[in-house]
Design an enzyme around this catalytic site. Structure first.
Site, PDB file in Angstrom:
ATOM      1  N   ARG A  85     -35.364   9.524  31.344  1.00  0.00           N
ATOM      2  CA  ARG A  85     -34.364   9.553  31.765  1.00  0.00           C
ATOM      3  C   ARG A  85     -33.800  11.065  32.315  1.00  0.00           C
ATOM      4  O   ARG A  85     -32.936  11.263  32.894  1.00  0.00           O
ATOM      5  CB  ARG A  85     -33.161   9.464  30.662  1.00  0.00           C
ATOM      6  CG  ARG A  85     -32.739   7.810  30.746  1.00  0.00           C
ATOM      7  CD  ARG A  85     -31.864   7.887  29.298  1.00  0.00           C
ATOM      8  NE  ARG A  85     -30.849   6.959  29.462  1.00  0.00           N
ATOM      9  CZ  ARG A  85     -30.839   5.716  29.023  1.00  0.00           C
ATOM     10  NH1 ARG A  85     -31.838   5.199  28.520  1.00  0.00           N
ATOM     11  NH2 ARG A  85     -29.735   5.147  29.275  1.00  0.00           N
ATOM     12  N   ARG A 119     -21.469   7.436  31.484  1.00  0.00           N
ATOM     13  CA  ARG A 119     -22.838   7.172  31.587  1.00  0.00           C
ATOM     14  C   ARG A 119     -23.165   7.254  32.967  1.00  0.00           C
ATOM     15  O   ARG A 119     -24.416   7.537  33.143  1.00  0.00           O
ATOM     16  CB  ARG A 119     -23.181   5.934  30.777  1.00  0.00           C
ATOM     17  CG  ARG A 119     -23.160   6.081  29.237  1.00  0.00           C
ATOM     18  CD  ARG A 119     -22.988   4.765  28.441  1.00  0.00           C
ATOM     19  NE  ARG A 119     -23.954   3.974  28.620  1.00  0.00           N
ATOM     20  CZ  ARG A 119     -23.814   2.429  28.653  1.00  0.00           C
ATOM     21  NH1 ARG A 119     -22.647   1.930  28.470  1.00  0.00           N
ATOM     22  NH2 ARG A 119     -24.627   1.747  28.912  1.00  0.00           N
ATOM     23  N   LYS A 124     -31.856  -4.158  32.710  1.00  0.00           N
ATOM     24  CA  LYS A 124     -33.281  -3.504  32.044  1.00  0.00           C
ATOM     25  C   LYS A 124     -33.564  -4.372  30.952  1.00  0.00           C
ATOM     26  O   LYS A 124     -34.755  -4.968  30.922  1.00  0.00           O
ATOM     27  CB  LYS A 124     -33.363  -2.094  31.786  1.00  0.00           C
ATOM     28  CG  LYS A 124     -32.896  -0.949  33.148  1.00  0.00           C
ATOM     29  CD  LYS A 124     -33.103   0.199  32.767  1.00  0.00           C
ATOM     30  CE  LYS A 124     -32.005   0.952  31.856  1.00  0.00           C
ATOM     31  NZ  LYS A 124     -30.676   0.740  32.043  1.00  0.00           N
ATOM     32  N   ARG A 131     -20.575  -7.381  28.413  1.00  0.00           N
ATOM     33  CA  ARG A 131     -21.521  -7.500  27.427  1.00  0.00           C
ATOM     34  C   ARG A 131     -21.203  -7.469  26.151  1.00  0.00           C
ATOM     35  O   ARG A 131     -20.443  -6.776  25.571  1.00  0.00           O
ATOM     36  CB  ARG A 131     -22.570  -6.266  27.897  1.00  0.00           C
ATOM     37  CG  ARG A 131     -23.852  -6.233  26.537  1.00  0.00           C
ATOM     38  CD  ARG A 131     -24.850  -5.519  27.136  1.00  0.00           C
ATOM     39  NE  ARG A 131     -24.335  -4.056  27.240  1.00  0.00           N
ATOM     40  CZ  ARG A 131     -25.228  -2.927  27.698  1.00  0.00           C
ATOM     41  NH1 ARG A 131     -26.255  -3.267  28.071  1.00  0.00           N
ATOM     42  NH2 ARG A 131     -24.492  -1.857  27.617  1.00  0.00           N
ATOM     43  N   ARG A 167     -20.867  -3.083  22.332  1.00  0.00           N
ATOM     44  CA  ARG A 167     -21.250  -1.758  22.040  1.00  0.00           C
ATOM     45  C   ARG A 167     -20.204  -0.446  22.258  1.00  0.00           C
ATOM     46  O   ARG A 167     -19.574  -0.706  23.070  1.00  0.00           O
ATOM     47  CB  ARG A 167     -22.492  -1.509  22.994  1.00  0.00           C
ATOM     48  CG  ARG A 167     -23.721  -1.827  22.490  1.00  0.00           C
ATOM     49  CD  ARG A 167     -25.013  -1.689  23.596  1.00  0.00           C
ATOM     50  NE  ARG A 167     -24.959  -0.687  24.271  1.00  0.00           N
ATOM     51  CZ  ARG A 167     -26.032  -0.360  25.145  1.00  0.00           C
ATOM     52  NH1 ARG A 167     -26.988  -1.283  25.487  1.00  0.00           N
ATOM     53  NH2 ARG A 167     -26.071   0.831  25.818  1.00  0.00           N
TER      54      ARG A 167
HETATM   55  P1  AP5 Z   1     -28.457  -5.257  30.113  1.00  0.00           P
HETATM   56  O1  AP5 Z   1     -29.814  -6.100  30.369  1.00  0.00           O
HETATM   57  O2  AP5 Z   1     -27.997  -4.936  28.704  1.00  0.00           O
HETATM   58  O3  AP5 Z   1     -28.465  -3.968  30.918  1.00  0.00           O
HETATM   59  P2  AP5 Z   1     -29.323  -2.697  30.791  1.00  0.00           P
HETATM   60  O4  AP5 Z   1     -30.017  -2.122  32.121  1.00  0.00           O
HETATM   61  O5  AP5 Z   1     -30.378  -2.575  29.709  1.00  0.00           O
HETATM   62  O6  AP5 Z   1     -28.056  -1.758  30.302  1.00  0.00           O
HETATM   63  P3  AP5 Z   1     -28.105  -0.519  29.278  1.00  0.00           P
HETATM   64  O7  AP5 Z   1     -26.486  -0.209  29.169  1.00  0.00           O
HETATM   65  O8  AP5 Z   1     -28.581  -0.932  27.792  1.00  0.00           O
HETATM   66  O9  AP5 Z   1     -28.533   0.528  29.568  1.00  0.00           O
HETATM   67  P4  AP5 Z   1     -28.547   2.123  29.153  1.00  0.00           P
HETATM   68  O10 AP5 Z   1     -29.573   2.560  30.094  1.00  0.00           O
HETATM   69  O11 AP5 Z   1     -27.097   2.534  29.549  1.00  0.00           O
HETATM   70  O12 AP5 Z   1     -28.380   1.991  27.825  1.00  0.00           O
HETATM   71  P5  AP5 Z   1     -29.477   2.202  26.610  1.00  0.00           P
HETATM   72  O13 AP5 Z   1     -29.341   1.366  25.461  1.00  0.00           O
HETATM   73  O14 AP5 Z   1     -30.843   2.386  27.486  1.00  0.00           O
HETATM   74  O15 AP5 Z   1     -27.229  -6.057  30.965  1.00  0.00           O
HETATM   75  C1  AP5 Z   1     -25.970  -5.735  30.954  1.00  0.00           C
HETATM   76  C2  AP5 Z   1     -25.002  -6.878  31.033  1.00  0.00           C
HETATM   77  O16 AP5 Z   1     -25.371  -7.664  32.337  1.00  0.00           O
HETATM   78  C3  AP5 Z   1     -25.328  -8.010  29.922  1.00  0.00           C
HETATM   79  O17 AP5 Z   1     -24.149  -8.526  29.668  1.00  0.00           O
HETATM   80  C4  AP5 Z   1     -26.376  -9.098  30.668  1.00  0.00           C
HETATM   81  O18 AP5 Z   1     -25.980 -10.428  29.910  1.00  0.00           O
HETATM   82  C5  AP5 Z   1     -25.873  -8.970  32.083  1.00  0.00           C
HETATM   83  N1  AP5 Z   1     -26.589  -9.242  33.173  1.00  0.00           N
HETATM   84  C6  AP5 Z   1     -27.955  -8.658  33.107  1.00  0.00           C
HETATM   85  N2  AP5 Z   1     -28.588  -9.419  34.160  1.00  0.00           N
HETATM   86  C7  AP5 Z   1     -27.615  -9.998  34.989  1.00  0.00           C
HETATM   87  C8  AP5 Z   1     -27.484 -10.597  36.182  1.00  0.00           C
HETATM   88  N3  AP5 Z   1     -28.745 -10.629  36.979  1.00  0.00           N
HETATM   89  N4  AP5 Z   1     -26.520 -11.113  36.716  1.00  0.00           N
HETATM   90  C9  AP5 Z   1     -25.299 -11.362  35.594  1.00  0.00           C
HETATM   91  N5  AP5 Z   1     -25.205 -10.498  34.569  1.00  0.00           N
HETATM   92  C10 AP5 Z   1     -26.334 -10.143  34.244  1.00  0.00           C
HETATM   93  O19 AP5 Z   1     -29.180   3.769  26.185  1.00  0.00           O
HETATM   94  C11 AP5 Z   1     -27.968   3.872  25.337  1.00  0.00           C
HETATM   95  C12 AP5 Z   1     -27.868   5.442  24.789  1.00  0.00           C
HETATM   96  O20 AP5 Z   1     -28.862   5.847  24.238  1.00  0.00           O
HETATM   97  C13 AP5 Z   1     -27.824   6.483  25.886  1.00  0.00           C
HETATM   98  O21 AP5 Z   1     -26.361   6.591  26.757  1.00  0.00           O
HETATM   99  C14 AP5 Z   1     -28.353   7.690  25.542  1.00  0.00           C
HETATM  100  O22 AP5 Z   1     -27.069   8.303  24.925  1.00  0.00           O
HETATM  101  C15 AP5 Z   1     -29.218   7.161  24.438  1.00  0.00           C
HETATM  102  N6  AP5 Z   1     -30.525   7.134  24.940  1.00  0.00           N
HETATM  103  C16 AP5 Z   1     -31.418   6.177  25.169  1.00  0.00           C
HETATM  104  N7  AP5 Z   1     -32.480   6.455  25.892  1.00  0.00           N
HETATM  105  C17 AP5 Z   1     -32.619   7.776  26.136  1.00  0.00           C
HETATM  106  C18 AP5 Z   1     -33.601   8.721  26.740  1.00  0.00           C
HETATM  107  N8  AP5 Z   1     -34.600   8.201  27.091  1.00  0.00           N
HETATM  108  N9  AP5 Z   1     -32.984  10.087  26.831  1.00  0.00           N
HETATM  109  C19 AP5 Z   1     -31.881  10.323  26.219  1.00  0.00           C
HETATM  110  N10 AP5 Z   1     -30.922   9.623  25.624  1.00  0.00           N
HETATM  111  C20 AP5 Z   1     -31.148   8.240  25.522  1.00  0.00           C
HETATM  112 MG    MG Z   2     -30.351  -1.976  27.826  1.00  0.00          MG
END
Ligand code: AP5
Ligand code: MG
Length: 218
Positions: A88, A171, A13, A127, A160
């Site tokens: 979410r 997660r 994402k 990552r 992270r």
């Molecule tokens: P990346 O682009 O970083 O993936 P992502 O989908 O953004 O993954 P996240 O881990 O950031 O999602 P998340 O939803 O768990 O975390 P968030 O920060 O939102 O890509 C991942 C890896 O793959 C990278 O190394 C990249 O280079 C590689 N990659 C990408 N595309 C590729 C491809 N095509 N081929 C190969 N490699 C590739 O949330 C974190 C925490 O915050 C949550 O757990 C929660 O505690 C809190 N939080 C956030 N939002 C909320 C909410 N709305 N409600 C409640 N709690 C929340």
């Molecule tokens: Mg992300």
């Protein structure tokens, strides 16, 4: 353009959101990034959120809804936005629908990125993020290592805290139980688009643009 990026942790994402935000010159609003900034600054929100995030759980709905409301109702988001990581829960989705009504946003799409669980685990364990500009890298595809400088800005690359294997498993469970039902909410509204995330970053980006074109969003 108002676009929501949806999908399990690690599907890409953030990676795709940054490309789209650059291309369309609209802000990338990542709730995870907003929380990580609050943690780094040691604000009251950051101190509360850190323990929840490190455990792989969700920050309470009222906190997240308030945070997103503040950003979406500010001038930075007036020409559109890419919202990444919200909603979410069904509660968050209902609150966002209400917000869109209040802000006069009738037209938006939800882009769902699909990737297998094995690939998610591989991606999250490799990552790295830049502490300075938040750019996302992979030790597998970008030739970077933890502690080395960000190729773009020279900031420190780090893993992270929630990318440790036990937290990643938790997660993914949280996603299955609390977040995946939100997709049905958007399918029923007819605003959901799905892209296969098991491809190169560039091909996925191209396919997203095709989908947006056929949905007349660009
Ligand atoms: P990346 O682009 O970083 O993936 P992502 O989908 O953004 O993954 P996240 O881990 O950031 O999602 P998340 O939803 O768990 O975390 P968030 O920060 O939102 O890509 C991942 C890896 O793959 C990278 O190394 C990249 O280079 C590689 N990659 C990408 N595309 C590729 C491809 N095509 N081929 C190969 N490699 C590739 O949330 C974190 C925490 O915050 C949550 O757990 C929660 O505690 C809190 N939080 C956030 N939002 C909320 C909410 N709305 N409600 C409640 N709690 C929340
Ligand atoms: Mg992300």
């Amino acid at each position: 353009m108002q676009l929501l990026l949806f999908g399990a942790p690690g599907v890409g994402k953030g990676t795709q959101a940054k490309l789209l935000a650059d291309e369309f010159r609209i802000p990338h609003v990542s709730t995870g990034d907003l929380l990580r900034t609050a943690v780094a600054k040691g604000t009251k929100l950051g101190r509360k959120a850190k323990a929840v995030m490190d455990a792989g759980k969700l920050v309470p709905d009222d906190v997240m809804i308030g945070l997103v409301r503040d950003v979406l109702s500010s001038p930075v988001a007036s020409k559109g936005f890419i919202l990444d990581g919200f909603p979410r829960t069904l509660n968050q989705a209902q609150a966002l629908a209400q917000m869109f009504e209040e802000l006069g946003i009738p037209d938006y799409r939800v882009l769902n990125i699909e990737v297998s669980s094995e690939e998610i685990i591989r991606r999250l364990s490799s990552r790295l993020m830049c502490r300075n500009d938040g750019k996302i890298y992979s030790t597998e595809t970008d030739g970077v290592t933890a502690g080395s400088p960000c190729p773009d800005c020279g900031g420190e690359l780090y893993q992270r805290d929630d990318d440790k294997p036990e937290t990643v498993r938790h997660r993914l469970e949280v996603y299955c139980n609390q977040t995946s039902p939100v997709l049905k909410f958007y399918e029923d509204l007819g605003v959901e688009l799905t892209v296969n995330g098991m491809d190169t970053v560039e091909n996925i980006h191209r396919n997203i643009n095709r989908l947006l074109q056929s949905a007349e969003m660009r």
